[in-house]
Write a protein that holds these residues in place. Structure first.
Motif, mmCIF file in Angstrom:
data_model
loop_
_atom_site.group_PDB
_atom_site.id
_atom_site.type_symbol
_atom_site.label_atom_id
_atom_site.label_comp_id
_atom_site.label_asym_id
_atom_site.label_seq_id
_atom_site.Cartn_x
_atom_site.Cartn_y
_atom_site.Cartn_z
ATOM 1 N N ALA A 1 -3.437 -16.627 3.295
ATOM 2 C CA ALA A 1 -4.709 -16.917 2.643
ATOM 3 C C ALA A 1 -4.796 -16.226 1.272
ATOM 4 O O ALA A 1 -5.603 -16.608 0.439
ATOM 5 N N LEU A 2 -3.951 -15.235 1.057
ATOM 6 C CA LEU A 2 -3.936 -14.524 -0.222
ATOM 7 C C LEU A 2 -2.997 -15.232 -1.187
ATOM 8 O O LEU A 2 -2.035 -15.873 -0.796
ATOM 9 N N LYS A 3 -3.275 -15.095 -2.455
ATOM 10 C CA LYS A 3 -2.429 -15.706 -3.483
ATOM 11 C C LYS A 3 -1.601 -14.617 -4.162
ATOM 12 O O LYS A 3 -2.117 -13.571 -4.531
ATOM 13 N N PHE A 4 -0.312 -14.880 -4.302
ATOM 14 C CA PHE A 4 0.609 -13.930 -4.916
ATOM 15 C C PHE A 4 1.365 -14.627 -6.039
ATOM 16 O O PHE A 4 1.706 -15.810 -5.936
ATOM 17 N N GLU A 5 1.643 -13.870 -7.092
ATOM 18 C CA GLU A 5 2.473 -14.416 -8.163
ATOM 19 C C GLU A 5 3.933 -14.430 -7.741
ATOM 20 O O GLU A 5 4.681 -15.307 -8.138
ATOM 21 N N ARG A 6 4.318 -13.452 -6.948
ATOM 22 C CA ARG A 6 5.718 -13.361 -6.505
ATOM 23 C C ARG A 6 5.770 -13.474 -4.986
ATOM 24 O O ARG A 6 5.017 -12.812 -4.269
ATOM 25 N N GLU A 7 6.671 -14.296 -4.503
ATOM 26 C CA GLU A 7 6.818 -14.494 -3.058
ATOM 27 C C GLU A 7 7.233 -13.200 -2.356
ATOM 28 O O GLU A 7 6.852 -12.955 -1.216
ATOM 29 N N ALA A 8 7.995 -12.361 -3.038
ATOM 30 C CA ALA A 8 8.440 -11.102 -2.434
ATOM 31 C C ALA A 8 7.242 -10.209 -2.078
ATOM 32 O O ALA A 8 7.271 -9.494 -1.082
ATOM 33 N N SER A 9 6.189 -10.284 -2.886
ATOM 34 C CA SER A 9 4.996 -9.477 -2.595
ATOM 35 C C SER A 9 4.350 -9.924 -1.286
ATOM 36 O O SER A 9 3.932 -9.100 -0.475
ATOM 37 N N ALA A 10 4.272 -11.220 -1.068
ATOM 38 C CA ALA A 10 3.710 -11.743 0.176
ATOM 39 C C ALA A 10 4.565 -11.311 1.364
ATOM 40 O O ALA A 10 4.042 -10.934 2.406
ATOM 41 N N ARG B 1 6.489 -8.641 1.568
ATOM 42 C CA ARG B 1 6.303 -7.207 1.819
ATOM 43 C C ARG B 1 4.983 -6.931 2.524
ATOM 44 O O ARG B 1 4.901 -6.097 3.418
ATOM 45 N N LEU B 2 3.935 -7.660 2.128
ATOM 46 C CA LEU B 2 2.636 -7.481 2.771
ATOM 47 C C LEU B 2 2.701 -7.915 4.241
ATOM 48 O O LEU B 2 2.181 -7.232 5.122
ATOM 49 N N THR B 3 3.352 -9.037 4.509
ATOM 50 C CA THR B 3 3.502 -9.504 5.893
ATOM 51 C C THR B 3 4.262 -8.476 6.728
ATOM 52 O O THR B 3 3.856 -8.133 7.839
ATOM 53 N N LEU B 4 5.361 -7.982 6.191
ATOM 54 C CA LEU B 4 6.153 -6.990 6.905
ATOM 55 C C LEU B 4 5.346 -5.708 7.129
ATOM 56 O O LEU B 4 5.375 -5.129 8.213
ATOM 57 N N GLY B 5 4.596 -5.289 6.132
ATOM 58 C CA GLY B 5 3.763 -4.097 6.276
ATOM 59 C C GLY B 5 2.700 -4.272 7.341
ATOM 60 O O GLY B 5 2.482 -3.388 8.175
ATOM 61 N N ALA B 6 2.050 -5.441 7.355
ATOM 62 C CA ALA B 6 1.019 -5.701 8.365
ATOM 63 C C ALA B 6 1.638 -5.747 9.752
ATOM 64 O O ALA B 6 1.075 -5.223 10.720
ATOM 65 N N TYR B 7 2.805 -6.352 9.862
ATOM 66 C CA TYR B 7 3.494 -6.415 11.155
ATOM 67 C C TYR B 7 3.859 -5.013 11.636
ATOM 68 O O TYR B 7 3.669 -4.679 12.805
ATOM 69 N N ASN B 8 4.350 -4.173 10.734
ATOM 70 C CA ASN B 8 4.713 -2.806 11.110
ATOM 71 C C ASN B 8 3.496 -1.993 11.537
ATOM 72 O O ASN B 8 3.575 -1.190 12.466
ATOM 73 N N VAL B 9 2.370 -2.204 10.873
ATOM 74 C CA VAL B 9 1.135 -1.509 11.264
ATOM 75 C C VAL B 9 0.740 -1.924 12.677
ATOM 76 O O VAL B 9 0.421 -1.085 13.521
ATOM 77 N N ALA B 10 0.780 -3.228 12.960
ATOM 78 C CA ALA B 10 0.431 -3.710 14.295
ATOM 79 C C ALA B 10 1.399 -3.157 15.335
ATOM 80 O O ALA B 10 0.987 -2.728 16.416
ATOM 81 N N ALA B 11 2.694 -3.144 15.015
ATOM 82 C CA ALA B 11 3.688 -2.600 15.948
ATOM 83 C C ALA B 11 3.436 -1.123 16.206
ATOM 84 O O ALA B 11 3.540 -0.655 17.344
ATOM 85 N N ASP B 12 3.074 -0.386 15.168
ATOM 86 C CA ASP B 12 2.761 1.041 15.338
ATOM 87 C C ASP B 12 1.532 1.233 16.226
ATOM 88 O O ASP B 12 1.499 2.127 17.068
ATOM 89 N N LEU B 13 0.520 0.397 16.035
ATOM 90 C CA LEU B 13 -0.686 0.495 16.857
ATOM 91 C C LEU B 13 -0.363 0.235 18.324
ATOM 92 O O LEU B 13 -0.859 0.917 19.215
ATOM 93 N N ILE B 14 0.465 -0.767 18.570
ATOM 94 C CA ILE B 14 0.844 -1.092 19.946
ATOM 95 C C ILE B 14 1.661 0.043 20.540
ATOM 96 O O ILE B 14 1.419 0.474 21.653
ATOM 97 N N GLU B 15 2.616 0.540 19.814
ATOM 98 C CA GLU B 15 3.497 1.600 20.317
ATOM 99 C C GLU B 15 2.739 2.887 20.593
ATOM 100 O O GLU B 15 2.935 3.532 21.598
ATOM 101 N N ASP B 16 1.851 3.269 19.680
ATOM 102 C CA ASP B 16 1.112 4.519 19.833
ATOM 103 C C ASP B 16 -0.048 4.394 20.795
ATOM 104 O O ASP B 16 -0.640 5.396 21.192
ATOM 105 N N GLY B 17 -0.413 3.174 21.140
ATOM 106 C CA GLY B 17 -1.556 2.998 22.043
ATOM 107 C C GLY B 17 -2.880 3.141 21.327
ATOM 108 O O GLY B 17 -3.922 3.276 21.953
#
Length: 143
Positions: free
Chosen positions: A110-119, A121-137
């Motif tokens: 839903a966000l607009k990026f000038e560079r695809e790499a930025s999108a 990185r954001l996806t990977l960062g959000a996924y890692n945050v969710a994985a950390d939340l699940i792992e840490d409980g």
């Protein structure tokens, strides 16, 4: 005698509603051999009861928002910890993580990026945050 005392402590944790601590305590028993002992029957009973209770909670977690999916995945991982031999929880965990990843991708696309790499990185960062939340409980209150 030591196993019997540990089984009694496990039963107290379970009856006290401390399901996370009971699941952690189950790890200390490993794979007890079926010998008809009090320890074996107690561990087996609590392992199945904890698994069933966690599966009910995981199935009732909201699927339409981030916090519900994170909570559901955390509960499923805990259920697998209670009963690693389960074939029931693994497909549900995969499905829940798939929904979580889909939700993350929707919010990023839903966000607009000038560079695809930025999108990416954001996806990977959000996924890692969710994985950390699940792992840490940890729980989130954000949708």
């Amino acid at each position: 005698m030591k196993l019997t005392q540990e089984a009694l402590q496990l039963r107290q944790l379970w009856k006290g509603g401390k399901i996370g601590l009971a699941v952690d305590a189950l790890q200390g028993f490993g794979n007890l051999k079926s010998d008809g002992s009090f320890a074996f029957s107690t561990v087996s009973e609590i392992r199945h009861a904890a698994f069933d209770a966690l599966m009910v909670q995981a199935r009732s977690a909201p699927k339409g928002n981030m916090s519900g999916l994170v909570e559901g995945a955390r509960l499923l991982k805990l259920a697998l910890k209670a009963d690693p031999s389960s074939t029931e929880a693994r497909p549900l965990l995969s499905e829940t993580l798939g929904h979580l990843l889909g939700l993350l991708n929707e919010s990023v696309t839903a966000l607009k990026f000038e560079r695809e790499a930025s999108a990416g990185r954001l996806t990977l960062g959000a996924y890692n945050v969710a994985a950390d939340l699940i792992e840490d409980g940890a729980l989130t209150s954000a949708p």
